[in-house]
Write an enzyme that holds these catalytic residues in place. Structure first.
Site, PDB file in Angstrom:
ATOM      1  N   ARG A  42       0.855  -1.186   0.000  1.00 37.14           N
ATOM      2  CA  ARG A  42       0.000   0.000   0.000  1.00 37.14           C
ATOM      3  C   ARG A  42       0.888   1.233   0.000  1.00 37.14           C
ATOM      4  O   ARG A  42       1.642   1.471   0.949  1.00 37.14           O
ATOM      5  CB  ARG A  42      -0.912  -0.010   1.225  1.00 37.14           C
ATOM      6  CG  ARG A  42      -1.911   1.139   1.258  1.00 37.14           C
ATOM      7  CD  ARG A  42      -2.947   0.909   2.367  1.00 37.14           C
ATOM      8  NE  ARG A  42      -4.032   1.836   2.266  1.00 37.14           N
ATOM      9  CZ  ARG A  42      -4.065   3.029   2.894  1.00 37.14           C
ATOM     10  NH1 ARG A  42      -3.073   3.402   3.669  1.00 37.14           N
ATOM     11  NH2 ARG A  42      -5.104   3.829   2.738  1.00 37.14           N
ATOM     12  N   SER A 111     -12.510  -3.368  -0.501  1.00 39.56           N
ATOM     13  CA  SER A 111     -12.870  -2.894   0.836  1.00 39.56           C
ATOM     14  C   SER A 111     -14.371  -2.674   0.901  1.00 39.56           C
ATOM     15  O   SER A 111     -14.932  -1.957   0.058  1.00 39.56           O
ATOM     16  CB  SER A 111     -12.175  -1.555   1.141  1.00 39.56           C
ATOM     17  OG  SER A 111     -10.777  -1.709   1.128  1.00 39.56           O
ATOM     18  N   LYS A 140      -5.427   4.636   9.027  1.00 42.63           N
ATOM     19  CA  LYS A 140      -6.266   4.925   7.880  1.00 42.63           C
ATOM     20  C   LYS A 140      -7.508   5.680   8.371  1.00 42.63           C
ATOM     21  O   LYS A 140      -8.472   5.088   8.802  1.00 42.63           O
ATOM     22  CB  LYS A 140      -6.664   3.589   7.226  1.00 42.63           C
ATOM     23  CG  LYS A 140      -7.170   3.710   5.817  1.00 42.63           C
ATOM     24  CD  LYS A 140      -7.178   2.357   5.131  1.00 42.63           C
ATOM     25  CE  LYS A 140      -7.597   2.440   3.683  1.00 42.63           C
ATOM     26  NZ  LYS A 140      -8.995   2.857   3.498  1.00 42.63           N
TER      27      LYS A 140
END
Lengths: 212, 212
Positions: A42, A111, A140
């Site tokens: 990521r 997600s 996040k």
């Protein structure tokens, strides 16, 4: 890679901030030695060439240990390094378009923060969903909250694996009992640990001890 | 699209800042009506889904006028919307990898600031290069300077088209005489003009009047 055989039990999402490339790669390798079963790279705001170069290096490690490497968001990077798949957030490429580009053999994760998003992911061709944040997290900030009861509703509404994410650490894994998840996803519990091998071993051992 | 037939003469690079989607699309359409021959969609820090959505809308316009749409940096977006190609900066995906992913029929442009980068772009499979900034510019601060003499050296060192970029406006196009370029690329001269049709017509008319 046979997509049906993937072990999602300990799914690491990377965070390269404040680390040299050498330190970063060492953490990933040690986490795999400690039991990580999937790695998702990521990156945010990384220029494409640099993203590609770090992905190539990471793939050498995941290949060595024969575990899937997933790229967050960027289908171009996944195609460039020929890794196992991508993970798509709700602001990333629509999963149905990603499936068209990648074909049926690549792994696509999505997600999903509620039943609607989870069902849509299945229809769009996702292989698994990531759902969270199940616990409070600082990694996040844009993650919607998915408390345990909601997580159960989500896993019970779909027939593909669900990986729980968000604030998971050794101390709270037991709260995920009987949620019907297929794995736990962590960032800081491994990336910020002093000993990634031991941290991964501990997370996996506790996860393996709970009823699912 | 036959790659050899592409008219690079007036190549617009977009800048969506401070504009609604409607205003943005109107400027692009008018610029094409005024003579723009290629459109490059350039986004920075735009989430993938939003990038994809604006690209889809832009493609409807470029298709209507049958001109090539090029995506800056993001091969995934180009694949998703099935447009004509990509433009790659030196910090973007290496062109040889992009060529592998996109195949031989897609258009690949590469930014080159010197003879070495230009020659490498050709070897990597680029169809054209963009070279600049030929004049001072505020749009793209990371552009290296390519003065006129250097631009000539670059165009004379390769056998693919060169599009000059950077600070080009009606007033300075004449300075590009005898540089052997195949087109001029502009951002603000059209994006910030009060009348994109007239601005494009004027740029093209002056460009067509100079010796190349």
């Amino acid at each position: 890679m046979n997509k049906e055989d993937i072990d999602y039990s300990l799914y690491l999402v990377t965070d390269r901030r404040n680390k040299t490339t050498e330190e970063f790669l060492k953490i990933i390798e040690e986490s795999i030695q400690g039991g990580v079963t999937v790695v998702q790279l990521r990156e945010k705001d990384t220029p494409t060439k640099e993203f590609y170069q770090i992905a190539i290096k990471l793939k050498e490690i995941t290949q060595k240990y024969k575990i899937p490497l997933i790229i967050n968001d960027r289908i171009d990077i996944a195609l460039a390094i020929e890794c196992e798949g991508v993970h798509l957030g709700q602001d990333d490429m629509p999963a149905e378009i990603a499936r068209k580009i990648l074909g049926k053999d690549k792994l696509i994760g999505v997600s999903a923060h509620n039943i609607e998003e989870a069902k849509k992911a299945v229809l769009d061709g996702a292989d698994y969903i990531g759902s969270g944040a199940v616990f409070p997290t600082s990694t996040k900030n844009d993650a919607s909250d998915v408390p345990i009861e909601k997580l159960k509703d989500i896993t019970n509404s779909i027939n593909i694996p669900t990986v729980a994410i968000g604030g998971i650490k050794s101390e709270n894994i037991k709260q995920l009992e009987n949620t019907n998840i297929s794995g736990i996803s962590v960032v800081s519990a491994i990336m910020e640990s002093e000993n990634p091998i031991k941290a991964s071993e501990k997370l996996k051992s506790i996860y393996n001890s709970i009823e699912l």
